[in-house]
Design a protein around this motif. Structure first.
Motif, PDB file in Angstrom:
ATOM      1  N   GLN A  78      15.364  -5.913  24.294  1.00 13.08           N
ATOM      2  CA  GLN A  78      16.004  -7.151  23.972  1.00 13.08           C
ATOM      3  C   GLN A  78      16.895  -7.104  22.756  1.00 13.08           C
ATOM      4  O   GLN A  78      15.742  -6.823  21.604  1.00 13.08           O
ATOM      5  CB  GLN A  78      15.839  -8.262  24.841  1.00 13.08           C
ATOM      6  CG  GLN A  78      15.025  -7.552  25.826  1.00 13.08           C
ATOM      7  CD  GLN A  78      15.585  -8.365  27.055  1.00 13.08           C
ATOM      8  OE1 GLN A  78      16.872  -9.126  26.507  1.00 13.08           O
ATOM      9  NE2 GLN A  78      15.787  -7.618  28.042  1.00 13.08           N
ATOM     10  N   GLU A  79      18.019  -7.729  22.690  1.00  8.93           N
ATOM     11  CA  GLU A  79      18.247  -8.032  21.285  1.00  8.93           C
ATOM     12  C   GLU A  79      17.847  -8.900  20.937  1.00  8.93           C
ATOM     13  O   GLU A  79      17.364  -9.950  20.819  1.00  8.93           O
ATOM     14  CB  GLU A  79      19.895  -8.470  21.261  1.00  8.93           C
ATOM     15  CG  GLU A  79      21.022  -6.648  22.335  1.00  8.93           C
ATOM     16  CD  GLU A  79      20.828  -6.447  20.220  1.00  8.93           C
ATOM     17  OE1 GLU A  79      21.019  -6.482  19.376  1.00  8.93           O
ATOM     18  OE2 GLU A  79      21.222  -4.588  21.062  1.00  8.93           O
ATOM     19  N   ASP A  80      17.122  -9.130  19.113  1.00  5.70           N
ATOM     20  CA  ASP A  80      16.873  -9.882  18.471  1.00  5.70           C
ATOM     21  C   ASP A  80      17.139 -11.401  18.502  1.00  5.70           C
ATOM     22  O   ASP A  80      16.665 -12.248  19.169  1.00  5.70           O
ATOM     23  CB  ASP A  80      16.065  -9.689  17.343  1.00  5.70           C
ATOM     24  CG  ASP A  80      17.785  -9.705  16.444  1.00  5.70           C
ATOM     25  OD1 ASP A  80      19.083  -9.917  17.389  1.00  5.70           O
ATOM     26  OD2 ASP A  80      18.196  -9.859  15.337  1.00  5.70           O
ATOM     27  N   SER A  81      18.321 -11.549  19.098  1.00  5.39           N
ATOM     28  CA  SER A  81      19.338 -13.475  19.080  1.00  5.39           C
ATOM     29  C   SER A  81      18.820 -13.979  20.140  1.00  5.39           C
ATOM     30  O   SER A  81      18.595 -14.738  20.418  1.00  5.39           O
ATOM     31  CB  SER A  81      20.558 -13.269  19.159  1.00  5.39           C
ATOM     32  OG  SER A  81      21.094 -12.064  20.366  1.00  5.39           O
ATOM     33  N   GLY A  82      18.667 -12.603  22.018  1.00 10.65           N
ATOM     34  CA  GLY A  82      17.613 -13.502  22.752  1.00 10.65           C
ATOM     35  C   GLY A  82      15.759 -12.769  23.410  1.00 10.65           C
ATOM     36  O   GLY A  82      16.935 -12.857  23.969  1.00 10.65           O
ATOM     37  N   TYR A  83      15.779 -11.899  22.482  1.00  9.92           N
ATOM     38  CA  TYR A  83      14.466 -12.036  22.624  1.00  9.92           C
ATOM     39  C   TYR A  83      13.250 -12.984  23.038  1.00  9.92           C
ATOM     40  O   TYR A  83      12.482 -12.771  24.060  1.00  9.92           O
ATOM     41  CB  TYR A  83      14.100 -11.420  21.363  1.00  9.92           C
ATOM     42  CG  TYR A  83      12.421 -10.863  21.648  1.00  9.92           C
ATOM     43  CD1 TYR A  83      12.307  -9.742  23.072  1.00  9.92           C
ATOM     44  CD2 TYR A  83      11.225 -11.016  21.292  1.00  9.92           C
ATOM     45  CE1 TYR A  83      11.410  -9.064  23.014  1.00  9.92           C
ATOM     46  CE2 TYR A  83      10.145 -10.274  21.569  1.00  9.92           C
ATOM     47  CZ  TYR A  83       9.924  -9.172  22.548  1.00  9.92           C
ATOM     48  OH  TYR A  83       8.905  -8.970  23.165  1.00  9.92           O
ATOM     49  N   THR A  84      13.470 -14.016  22.555  1.00  9.52           N
ATOM     50  CA  THR A  84      12.300 -15.226  22.549  1.00  9.52           C
ATOM     51  C   THR A  84      12.599 -15.917  24.171  1.00  9.52           C
ATOM     52  O   THR A  84      11.607 -15.586  24.903  1.00  9.52           O
ATOM     53  CB  THR A  84      12.500 -15.996  21.699  1.00  9.52           C
ATOM     54  OG1 THR A  84      12.508 -15.822  20.143  1.00  9.52           O
ATOM     55  CG2 THR A  84      11.657 -17.395  21.932  1.00  9.52           C
ATOM     56  N   SER A  85      14.174 -16.380  24.788  1.00  8.71           N
ATOM     57  CA  SER A  85      14.291 -16.187  26.106  1.00  8.71           C
ATOM     58  C   SER A  85      13.593 -15.094  26.691  1.00  8.71           C
ATOM     59  O   SER A  85      13.308 -15.525  28.201  1.00  8.71           O
ATOM     60  CB  SER A  85      15.781 -16.585  25.610  1.00  8.71           C
ATOM     61  OG  SER A  85      16.019 -18.196  25.680  1.00  8.71           O
ATOM     62  N   ALA A  86      13.853 -13.969  26.286  1.00  8.07           N
ATOM     63  CA  ALA A  86      13.471 -12.683  27.765  1.00  8.07           C
ATOM     64  C   ALA A  86      12.230 -13.264  27.850  1.00  8.07           C
ATOM     65  O   ALA A  86      11.562 -12.458  29.184  1.00  8.07           O
ATOM     66  CB  ALA A  86      13.625 -11.295  26.461  1.00  8.07           C
ATOM     67  N   VAL A  87      11.244 -13.235  26.598  1.00  7.60           N
ATOM     68  CA  VAL A  87       9.617 -13.059  26.185  1.00  7.60           C
ATOM     69  C   VAL A  87       9.352 -14.057  27.764  1.00  7.60           C
ATOM     70  O   VAL A  87       8.789 -13.968  28.480  1.00  7.60           O
ATOM     71  CB  VAL A  87       9.440 -13.171  25.787  1.00  7.60           C
ATOM     72  CG1 VAL A  87       7.712 -13.679  25.352  1.00  7.60           C
ATOM     73  CG2 VAL A  87       9.602 -12.119  24.793  1.00  7.60           C
ATOM     74  N   ALA A  88       9.884 -15.318  27.516  1.00  8.93           N
ATOM     75  CA  ALA A  88       9.585 -16.411  28.195  1.00  8.93           C
ATOM     76  C   ALA A  88       9.896 -16.207  29.377  1.00  8.93           C
ATOM     77  O   ALA A  88       9.329 -16.863  30.403  1.00  8.93           O
ATOM     78  CB  ALA A  88      10.588 -17.971  27.941  1.00  8.93           C
ATOM     79  N   THR A  89      11.164 -16.119  29.752  1.00  5.10           N
ATOM     80  CA  THR A  89      11.706 -15.533  31.357  1.00  5.10           C
ATOM     81  C   THR A  89      10.651 -14.426  31.774  1.00  5.10           C
ATOM     82  O   THR A  89       9.712 -15.622  32.827  1.00  5.10           O
ATOM     83  CB  THR A  89      12.663 -14.937  31.654  1.00  5.10           C
ATOM     84  OG1 THR A  89      14.020 -15.278  30.774  1.00  5.10           O
ATOM     85  CG2 THR A  89      13.306 -14.381  32.831  1.00  5.10           C
TER      86      THR A  89
END
Length: 550
Positions: free
Chosen positions: A98-109
């Motif tokens: 995942q791109e770093d800009s959206g990584y936190t959201s990807a982990v949360a999902t």
């Protein structure tokens, strides 16, 4: 006064040097091609022999959720590295990048939707190791240390505390670097000469140089007000500030400059250090004198690098590999310009310190899902292989006969591959940082100096070499961790970022008195900062003893 507004004007992005320009015509067959090198490495990766030290006869599938950046190839066969790993070990590594800009959201999902079906590994970026551990989502690795002797050796006994989490346990497969240096104090050698000064050695020497830059038109443009005596990079949140000056007063601060260790081993905030009052008085004096310029708290690495190249800056702490800025000065007409890498600033008491590069980076956590599937031991064994001589050579040099050759038994990278420093080297997947590994100093130096030996370096390259490996070698210290306790998480924004850091800058700028700073700090402690300090020390002492924290 132009100097008053210059700092804020400099806060703009810049393009770093070293990129290859796009040719207008197709290259001839004998011209080095990244595309061709990548294809040759991919082809060669599928013919590699099995490793004699580790091979999973029945295969091993390792899934993961990771963060990528800098346009790295992300498909399994996007570069040689992952097919090569599979050919040599039988392990197929399938990462959902995942791109770093959206990584936190990807982990949360992922955590929200599939806690019972987690990938085998997860990069803790954005969430933090302890948050994942407290929720029982990752596996402590303390009981598997005997399966990763090469990783333990790479970390080293003296840096084990940088590997442990705040509860004393080890949860991560780390990336490890052997390059101790990264930054250096730098000064304009030609400006020293113009002022009739030698390289600064003492605090008084530095003050005299900074005053000289302030008071003279050293860039010769007819404006004696646009020179900046010194600039230090600050963090965007305002926490990391004036690191090198803290060090000059004997305060060996954490990366965010908020925490330190006292001589008796107590972990506390820098404001509790016995030298901090003297530091604060000194730097507020530097600001009042115009040595620290208005806007000092907003300097970024990008704005500092721009000032280094546009003939306005006299000294700084930045990346030692900043030779392109000397080249820019020379191309701009300053023929004798040279950014000289020098020892850290010596404070009034003779202290010289510089932060060591963060050599241990938490890259992967093995999940509880892998534990339920009985895969933890095999995953640990696989990563240990990556740190063996065989695995580290694959990571640092690629494939023999394609990206490197052996000369007197030592790997030597293809000269064309490193002609542009790290850019082409990484473009073909060597030193695949998002996945992590064991980065060796020899490979680093070959890239940094485009394959040249030390004896053939230019004066600019020699300064980079000195800044990384010579000048600062006696002054490094390992940064103490920022202990992310519950109190720290609870109070960080209100009492640190928006609290004491704001007070600190107001005191430096003279907007409040030093007595008002200390009164405000006392009030912050009464409102919860004391809890941050106390729980941080408890957690640190438990971590160092291998016990369980709060």
């Amino acid at each position: 006064m132009k100097k008053r507004y210059l700092a804020s004007a400099l806060i703009v992005g810049i393009l770093l040097g070293g990129c290859r320009s796009n040719p207008q015509t197709e290259p001839a067959e004998d011209v080095f091609s990244i595309k061709q090198m990548n294809q040759e490495l991919l082809t060669a990766s599928k013919t590699l022999l099995r490793s004699k030290s580790l091979y999973f006869e029945n295969g091993l599938e390792i899934t993961g959720l990771g963060v990528t950046y800098d346009g790295r190839p992300v498909s399994f066969d996007g570069c040689y590295y992952f097919p090569a790993i599979e050919a040599m070990t039988g392990a197929h590594v399938a990462i959902d990048w995942q791109e770093d800009s959206g990584y936190t959201s990807a982990v949360a999902t992922t955590l929200l939707e599939s806690k019972k079906n987690l990938p085998d590994m997860i990069n803790p970026t954005g969430f933090g190791v302890m948050d994942l551990a407290d929720d029982g989502l990752i596996v402590p690795l303390d009981d598997y240390m005997d399966l990763m002797p090469d990783i333990v050796a790479a970390v080293g006994e003296e840096r084990m505390d940088a590997w442990r989490a705040t509860d004393g346990h080890i949860y991560t497969i780390p990336s490890v670097s052997t390059i101790q240096g990264s930054f250096s104090m730098m000064v304009r050698q030609d400006w020293l000469k113009a002022l009739g000064m030698d390289t600064p050695e003492t605090w008084e020497d530095w003050l005299n140089y900074w005053r000289g830059v302030r008071d003279h038109d050293l860039n010769g443009n007819g404006d004696p007000t646009d020179e900046i005596p010194v600039a230090f990079p600050q963090s965007a949140d305002g926490e990391r500030s004036l690191t090198q000056l803290l060090n000059a007063f004997g305060i060996a601060a954490s990366n965010d400059t908020q925490f330190c260790l006292l001589d008796d081993g107590t972990y506390t905030m820098v404001y509790e250090h016995p030298r901090y009052p003297e530091f604060l008085e000194a730097v507020s004096g530097l600001y009042a004198e115009g040595i620290l310029v208005e806007g000092y708290e907003s300097f970024s690495y990008a704005s500092i690098e721009q000032a280094m190249g546009d003939n306005t800056l006299g000294s700084t702490m930045t990346f030692a590999a900043s030779g392109a800025k000397t080249e820019a000065l020379r191309e701009g007409g300053s023929k004798d310009a040279l950014w000289l890498c020098v020892k850290p600033v010596a404070g009034p008491h003779g202290d010289r310190l510089i932060q060591e590069r963060e050599l241990i980076s938490p890259t992967w956590c093995i999940t509880a899902g892998a534990g339920e599937r009985g895969k933890v031991e095999d995953i640990v064994r696989f990563f240990n292989w990556c740190f063996t001589e065989e695995g580290a050579r694959l990571y640092n040099y690629g494939i023999e006969g394609v990206s490197y050759s052996l000369q007197n038994g030592n790997p030597v990278l293809n000269r064309d591959l490193v002609a542009n420093g790290f850019s082409d080297y990484r473009a073909v997947g060597i030193n695949y940082e998002p996945f992590g590994g064991y980065w060796l100093q020899d490979a680093y130096m070959q890239c940094l100096f485009a394959g040249e030996t030390k004896e053939n370096l230019t004066d600019i390259q020699t300064e980079t070499y000195n800044g990384l490996f010579v000048t600062n070698s006696d002054y490094f210290y390992t940064q103490p961790l920022t202990m992310e306790t519950e109190d720290y998480v609870k109070y960080r924004t209100s009492l640190i970022t928006e609290g004491v850091c704001k007070l600190r800058d107001q005191a430096i700028r003279g907007e409040i008195s030093l007595n008002e700073f200390w009164s405000g700090y006392k009030e912050l402690k009464e409102n919860g900062l004391d809890k941050v300090i106390s729980s941080g020390n408890t957690s640190y002492q438990n971590m160092m003893s291998g016990g369980i924290g709060e």
